[in-house]
Design an enzyme around this catalytic site. Structure first.
Site, PDB file in Angstrom:
ATOM      1  N   ASP A  13      -3.342  -0.763  10.781  1.00  0.00           N
ATOM      2  CA  ASP A  13      -3.823  -1.149  12.119  1.00  0.00           C
ATOM      3  C   ASP A  13      -5.176  -0.537  12.457  1.00  0.00           C
ATOM      4  O   ASP A  13      -5.451  -0.228  13.614  1.00  0.00           O
ATOM      5  CB  ASP A  13      -2.799  -0.756  13.209  1.00  0.00           C
ATOM      6  CG  ASP A  13      -1.424  -1.301  12.918  1.00  0.00           C
ATOM      7  OD1 ASP A  13      -1.358  -2.466  12.506  1.00  0.00           O
ATOM      8  OD2 ASP A  13      -0.438  -0.568  13.062  1.00  0.00           O
ATOM      9  N   LYS A  16      -8.827  -3.781  10.341  1.00  0.00           N
ATOM     10  CA  LYS A  16      -9.371  -4.351   9.096  1.00  0.00           C
ATOM     11  C   LYS A  16      -9.714  -5.828   9.242  1.00  0.00           C
ATOM     12  O   LYS A  16     -10.701  -6.290   8.699  1.00  0.00           O
ATOM     13  CB  LYS A  16      -8.366  -4.179   7.949  1.00  0.00           C
ATOM     14  CG  LYS A  16      -8.142  -2.732   7.549  1.00  0.00           C
ATOM     15  CD  LYS A  16      -7.155  -2.624   6.407  1.00  0.00           C
ATOM     16  CE  LYS A  16      -5.739  -2.950   6.814  1.00  0.00           C
ATOM     17  NZ  LYS A  16      -5.125  -1.998   7.748  1.00  0.00           N
ATOM     18  N   LYS A  18     -10.842  -7.713  11.611  1.00  0.00           N
ATOM     19  CA  LYS A  18     -12.161  -7.996  12.181  1.00  0.00           C
ATOM     20  C   LYS A  18     -13.283  -7.660  11.191  1.00  0.00           C
ATOM     21  O   LYS A  18     -14.237  -8.408  11.027  1.00  0.00           O
ATOM     22  CB  LYS A  18     -12.341  -7.184  13.464  1.00  0.00           C
ATOM     23  CG  LYS A  18     -13.762  -7.180  13.936  1.00  0.00           C
ATOM     24  CD  LYS A  18     -13.989  -6.353  15.159  1.00  0.00           C
ATOM     25  CE  LYS A  18     -15.478  -6.079  15.257  1.00  0.00           C
ATOM     26  NZ  LYS A  18     -15.888  -5.618  16.557  1.00  0.00           N
ATOM     27  N   GLY A  40      -0.670  -7.536  10.031  1.00  0.00           N
ATOM     28  CA  GLY A  40      -1.094  -8.408  11.126  1.00  0.00           C
ATOM     29  C   GLY A  40      -2.565  -8.148  11.354  1.00  0.00           C
ATOM     30  O   GLY A  40      -2.935  -7.151  11.957  1.00  0.00           O
ATOM     31  N   HIS A  41      -3.409  -9.002  10.813  1.00  0.00           N
ATOM     32  CA  HIS A  41      -4.853  -8.785  10.915  1.00  0.00           C
ATOM     33  C   HIS A  41      -5.413  -9.633  12.055  1.00  0.00           C
ATOM     34  O   HIS A  41      -5.392 -10.866  11.990  1.00  0.00           O
ATOM     35  CB  HIS A  41      -5.529  -9.112   9.585  1.00  0.00           C
ATOM     36  CG  HIS A  41      -5.181  -8.111   8.512  1.00  0.00           C
ATOM     37  ND1 HIS A  41      -5.454  -8.278   7.188  1.00  0.00           N
ATOM     38  CD2 HIS A  41      -4.568  -6.900   8.608  1.00  0.00           C
ATOM     39  CE1 HIS A  41      -5.027  -7.207   6.506  1.00  0.00           C
ATOM     40  NE2 HIS A  41      -4.488  -6.377   7.354  1.00  0.00           N
ATOM     41  N   THR A  42      -5.882  -8.951  13.081  1.00  0.00           N
ATOM     42  CA  THR A  42      -6.353  -9.664  14.270  1.00  0.00           C
ATOM     43  C   THR A  42      -7.862  -9.888  14.191  1.00  0.00           C
ATOM     44  O   THR A  42      -8.617  -8.964  13.918  1.00  0.00           O
ATOM     45  CB  THR A  42      -6.030  -8.820  15.529  1.00  0.00           C
ATOM     46  OG1 THR A  42      -4.641  -8.512  15.496  1.00  0.00           O
ATOM     47  CG2 THR A  42      -6.356  -9.574  16.806  1.00  0.00           C
ATOM     48  N   ARG A 144      13.498  -6.539 -11.694  1.00  0.00           N
ATOM     49  CA  ARG A 144      13.342  -7.793 -12.452  1.00  0.00           C
ATOM     50  C   ARG A 144      14.395  -8.841 -12.149  1.00  0.00           C
ATOM     51  O   ARG A 144      14.701  -9.691 -12.970  1.00  0.00           O
ATOM     52  CB  ARG A 144      13.266  -7.513 -13.969  1.00  0.00           C
ATOM     53  CG  ARG A 144      11.978  -6.790 -14.332  1.00  0.00           C
ATOM     54  CD  ARG A 144      12.129  -5.803 -15.421  1.00  0.00           C
ATOM     55  NE  ARG A 144      12.995  -4.716 -15.018  1.00  0.00           N
ATOM     56  CZ  ARG A 144      13.490  -3.807 -15.844  1.00  0.00           C
ATOM     57  NH1 ARG A 144      13.222  -3.891 -17.127  1.00  0.00           N
ATOM     58  NH2 ARG A 144      14.258  -2.835 -15.400  1.00  0.00           N
ATOM     59  N   GLN A 225      -2.162  -2.702   5.484  1.00  0.00           N
ATOM     60  CA  GLN A 225      -1.633  -1.357   5.810  1.00  0.00           C
ATOM     61  C   GLN A 225      -2.721  -0.296   5.549  1.00  0.00           C
ATOM     62  O   GLN A 225      -3.888  -0.631   5.583  1.00  0.00           O
ATOM     63  CB  GLN A 225      -0.340  -1.044   5.040  1.00  0.00           C
ATOM     64  CG  GLN A 225       0.853  -1.917   5.452  1.00  0.00           C
ATOM     65  CD  GLN A 225       0.910  -3.246   4.735  1.00  0.00           C
ATOM     66  OE1 GLN A 225       0.717  -3.311   3.544  1.00  0.00           O
ATOM     67  NE2 GLN A 225       1.192  -4.310   5.451  1.00  0.00           N
ATOM     68  N   THR A 302       4.821  -6.889  15.159  1.00  0.00           N
ATOM     69  CA  THR A 302       6.140  -6.691  15.781  1.00  0.00           C
ATOM     70  C   THR A 302       6.056  -6.451  17.288  1.00  0.00           C
ATOM     71  O   THR A 302       7.084  -6.427  17.958  1.00  0.00           O
ATOM     72  CB  THR A 302       6.834  -5.471  15.143  1.00  0.00           C
ATOM     73  OG1 THR A 302       5.988  -4.332  15.336  1.00  0.00           O
ATOM     74  CG2 THR A 302       7.075  -5.667  13.665  1.00  0.00           C
ATOM     75  N   ARG A 306       2.436   1.435  19.580  1.00  0.00           N
ATOM     76  CA  ARG A 306       2.042   2.325  18.478  1.00  0.00           C
ATOM     77  C   ARG A 306       2.023   3.766  18.970  1.00  0.00           C
ATOM     78  O   ARG A 306       1.686   4.025  20.127  1.00  0.00           O
ATOM     79  CB  ARG A 306       0.649   1.944  17.980  1.00  0.00           C
ATOM     80  CG  ARG A 306       0.631   0.567  17.351  1.00  0.00           C
ATOM     81  CD  ARG A 306      -0.762   0.192  16.862  1.00  0.00           C
ATOM     82  NE  ARG A 306      -0.752  -1.155  16.317  1.00  0.00           N
ATOM     83  CZ  ARG A 306      -1.722  -2.059  16.500  1.00  0.00           C
ATOM     84  NH1 ARG A 306      -2.786  -1.760  17.197  1.00  0.00           N
ATOM     85  NH2 ARG A 306      -1.612  -3.255  15.970  1.00  0.00           N
ATOM     86  N   SER A 414     -17.449  -0.207  15.291  1.00  0.00           N
ATOM     87  CA  SER A 414     -16.945  -1.347  16.048  1.00  0.00           C
ATOM     88  C   SER A 414     -16.679  -0.865  17.472  1.00  0.00           C
ATOM     89  O   SER A 414     -16.070   0.179  17.679  1.00  0.00           O
ATOM     90  CB  SER A 414     -15.679  -1.859  15.368  1.00  0.00           C
ATOM     91  OG  SER A 414     -15.074  -2.831  16.176  1.00  0.00           O
ATOM     92  N   GLY A 416     -15.485  -3.080  20.097  1.00  0.00           N
ATOM     93  CA  GLY A 416     -14.738  -4.093  20.848  1.00  0.00           C
ATOM     94  C   GLY A 416     -14.132  -5.073  19.878  1.00  0.00           C
ATOM     95  O   GLY A 416     -14.482  -5.067  18.695  1.00  0.00           O
TER      96      GLY A 416
HETATM   97  P1  IMP Z   1       7.571  -2.352   5.775  1.00  0.00           P
HETATM   98  O1  IMP Z   1       6.228  -2.529   5.160  1.00  0.00           O
HETATM   99  O2  IMP Z   1       7.959  -3.495   6.690  1.00  0.00           O
HETATM  100  O3  IMP Z   1       8.641  -2.045   4.782  1.00  0.00           O
HETATM  101  O4  IMP Z   1       7.506  -1.075   6.744  1.00  0.00           O
HETATM  102  C1  IMP Z   1       7.353   0.240   6.234  1.00  0.00           C
HETATM  103  C2  IMP Z   1       6.508   1.083   7.160  1.00  0.00           C
HETATM  104  O5  IMP Z   1       5.172   0.632   7.128  1.00  0.00           O
HETATM  105  C3  IMP Z   1       6.934   1.034   8.634  1.00  0.00           C
HETATM  106  O6  IMP Z   1       6.691   2.293   9.215  1.00  0.00           O
HETATM  107  C4  IMP Z   1       6.007  -0.004   9.219  1.00  0.00           C
HETATM  108  O7  IMP Z   1       5.836   0.164  10.607  1.00  0.00           O
HETATM  109  C5  IMP Z   1       4.739   0.279   8.438  1.00  0.00           C
HETATM  110  N1  IMP Z   1       3.873  -0.899   8.316  1.00  0.00           N
HETATM  111  C6  IMP Z   1       4.063  -1.967   7.523  1.00  0.00           C
HETATM  112  N2  IMP Z   1       3.058  -2.846   7.666  1.00  0.00           N
HETATM  113  C7  IMP Z   1       2.202  -2.308   8.542  1.00  0.00           C
HETATM  114  C8  IMP Z   1       0.924  -2.725   9.051  1.00  0.00           C
HETATM  115  O8  IMP Z   1       0.383  -3.773   8.713  1.00  0.00           O
HETATM  116  N3  IMP Z   1       0.350  -1.892   9.946  1.00  0.00           N
HETATM  117  C9  IMP Z   1       0.913  -0.696  10.294  1.00  0.00           C
HETATM  118  N4  IMP Z   1       2.079  -0.267   9.831  1.00  0.00           N
HETATM  119  C10 IMP Z   1       2.722  -1.064   8.957  1.00  0.00           C
END
Ligand code: IMP
Length: 427
Positions: A13, A16, A18, A40-42, A144, A225, A302, A306, A414, A416
Site C-alpha cells: 500500500d 505503487k 500511481k 489493490g493498485h489505485t 505440485r 505488496q 478489503t 490500515r 508524490s 496527492g
Molecule cells: P494474503 O496475501 O491475502 O495471504 O495476506 C497475507 C498478509 O499480507 C496479510 O497481512 C494481508 O493484509 C497482507 N497483504 C496482502 N496483500 C496486500 C497488499 O496488496 N497490500 C497490503 N497488505 C497486503
C-alpha cells in the site's frame, strides 16, 4: 534504461499503482510477477479512480503491453471481472495489450474457502489474509497439486487434475473444517468456461518479454505488496506467500536477474500495515488516527482500516539493500502537513543493543525497541506544488533527512492521488 523494477519498500500500500502508471508512459511492457488479487493498485486519472488487482497498471496507457507472469496466482473470475470493468469504462483490453502466462497458478473456489478456514484454525496467530486464496494456491503450487492457467485450456487434462485436487480438498473441508464440499462437475464446468474466455490472452509470456527486451523494448516490473511482506525476507509468518521485491522477478517472470538494470523502492512518508503481525513504528493512539484520517488509510482490496505509524528508516533501508535499489520514490508527503513534529525510527535496540540494520534473524520483531528522532513539521498544503524548490523548507529538510537515513536518493515525491501530483527529483 531498458528494464526497471519497482517494488514496495514497506508493508504494501505504498502507492505503487500511481507510480507505475506514471512510469508506464516511458515503457513498452509492464509485467506483474507475483501476488494476485490480494493487491489493490489505485490509480487516479483526471479525477477518475481505477483500482487494479491483477492487471498491471500500464493498462491505462494505450499501446503498452501488460503481462501477468507465471509467478502470479490468478483467480480467473476476478481477472475477467477486472477486464469487463475496464472495458465498460472505455479502457481498451485486448489480446494484444494484455498477456497472461500459461504457467500462472490458478486460484480456485476451494482456495478462497481454505484461506478462510485456515485463518479460523490459526486463532490468535491469524495472519489477517485478504481471503483471496493466495496462500492455499501457492501452497498447492509448491506441493505440485495446483493447476495452471494453461491446464484450463485442455479439458481432458483439466478434468483429471481437478478431480484429484478437489477430492483431497473436499475431504479436508469436510473432515477437518466441518464444512460442505464443492461439486466437482459444476466446478469443472465453471473453470473450463472461464478458461475459454481467457484463452485469447494466454501464451508463453516469459519468452515474449525476453524477446521484447532483446529487441530493445523497455520493460517495467511491477511489484505487489511490499518487501516486509516477502515470504522469505519479511516478518514471517505474517507475510504474503510470494517474493515481493526485485528478488521475485527472475522466478516469477522468467527474466534473468542480471538483466534487471534499475530498481526503485516505493515508500510512504510514514508507514502503514494491514492485517496482523509486528509493526515497530505503529502509533495506536491519536497520532495513528490522525495519519489514518489524513491519508484515508483504508485497504483498496478489503476496505480494512490500515494500522498507521511513523516512517521506519530501519525497515526501508533493509528493503532498499535487499533489492539493490538505486533510489526511492516517496509518496503521500502531503499527508504529513499540519503535524507539529514528525518522528522517524532511525534504529532499533534489541536486548539493549543498538541495531542499525534490520534484525532479520529475530523471531519476534515485536521485541525490538524503536529509537526515534523527531524534527519539526510544516503546515503548508503541498498538493498543488510541482517543483522541489516550491516545498516549504521543513518539508525539504524532512525529505533530505530520510534520504540520509536510507542511503539512496529520493528520486520522486508524490503529493496527492492524481497522476499529475508529483515532484520529480531525478527519475
Ligand atoms: P494474503 O496475501 O491475502 O495471504 O495476506 C497475507 C498478509 O499480507 C496479510 O497481512 C494481508 O493484509 C497482507 N497483504 C496482502 N496483500 C496486500 C497488499 O496488496 N497490500 C497490503 N497488505 C497486503
Amino acid at each position: 534504461m531498458s528494464s526497471v523494477s519497482v517494488f514496495g519498500a514497506q508493508w504494501g500500500d505504498e502507492g505503487k499503482g500511481k507510480i507505475i502508471d506514471l512510469l508506464s508512459s516511458d515503457v513498452d511492457y509492464v509485467v506483474r510477477y507475483q501476488g494476485g488479487a490480494n493487491a489493490g493498485h489505485t490509480v487516479v486519472v483526471s479525477g477518475e479512480k481505477y483500482v487494479l488487482h491483477l492487471i498491471p497498471s500500464g493498462i491505462l496507457h494505450p499501446g503498452r503491453v501488460n503481462v501477468i507472469g507465471n509467478g502470479v496466482a490468478v483467480d480467473p473470475a476476478k481477472l475477467l471481472e477486472e477486464i469487463d470493468g475496464l472495458r465498460e469504462r472505455g479502457v481498451e483490453v485486448t489480446s494484444q495489450n494484455l498477456r497472461l502466462s500459461a504457467n500462472a497458478q490458478v486460484i480456485f473456489e476451494h482456495h478462497r474457502l481454505m484461506d478462510r478456514y485456515a485463518e479460523r484454525w490459526r486463532g490468535d496467530g491469524r495472519i489477517g489474509t485478504t481471503g483471496r486464496g493466495i496462500g492455499p494456491s501457492y501452497a498447492d503450487k509448491a506441493s505440485r497439486t495446483g493447476l495452471r492457467v494453461g491446464d484450463l485450456l485442455e479439458p481432458d487434462h483439466c478434468a483429471l487434475r481437478l478431480k484429484a485436487a478437489l477430492a483431497e480438498k473436499n475431504a479436508v473441508m469436510e473432515k477437518v473444517h466441518g464444512e460442505s464440499v464443492l461439486d466437482y462437475d459444476s466446478q469443472l464446468a465453471t473453470y473450463l468456461a472461464l478458461g475459454e474466455r481467457l484463452a485469447p490472452f494466454v501464451g508463453d509470456v516469459a519468452a515474449e518479454v525476453r524477446r521484447a527486451y532483446r529487441e530493445g523494448k523497455r520493460v517495467l516490473f511491477e511489484g505487489a505488496q511490499g518487501v516486509m511482506l516477502d515470504i522469505d525476507h519479511g516478518t514471517y509468518p505474517f507475510v504474503t506467500s510470494s517474493n515481493t521485491g526485485t528478488n521475485g522477478i527472475p522466478a516469477g517472470a522468467g527474466f534473468p536477474a542480471k538483466q534487471i538494470e534499475k530498481a526503485y523502492g516505493i515508500a510512504k512518508a510514514y508507514c502503514t500495515r494491514v492485517g496482523e503481525g509486528p509493526f515497530p513504528t505503529e502509533q495506536e493512539g491519536a497520532i495513528g488516527k490522525r495519519i489514518r484520517d489524513a491519508g484515508n488509510e483504508y485497504g483498496a482490496t478489503t476496505g480494512r482500516p490500515r494500522r498507521c505509524g511513523w516512517f521506519d528508516a530501519v525497515a526501508v533501508r533493509y528493503g532498499i539493500e535487499l533489492c539493490g535499489a538505486d533510489g526511492l520514490v516517496l509518496t503521500n508527503l502531503d499527508v504529513l502537513s499540519g503535524f507539529e513534529e514528525l518522528s522517524v525510527a532511525t534504529h532499533y535496540k534489541v536486548a539493549g543493543e543498538t541495531r542499525e540494520d534490520y534484525p532479520a534473524d529475530l523471531v519476534d520483531l515485536g521485541r525490538v525497541e524503536v529509537v526515534y528522532e523527531t524534527r519539526p513539521g510544516w503546515n503548508d498544503d503541498l498538493t498543488a506544488m510541482r517543483k522541489y524548490d516550491d516545498l516549504p523548507l521543513l518539508a525539504r529538510e524532512y525529505v533530505e533527512w530520510l534520504e540520509s537515513l536510507i542511503g539512496v536518493p529520493i528520486v520522486l515525491l508524490s503529493v496527492g492521488p492524481d497522476r499529475e501530483q508529483v515532484i520529480p527529483r531525478g527519475i
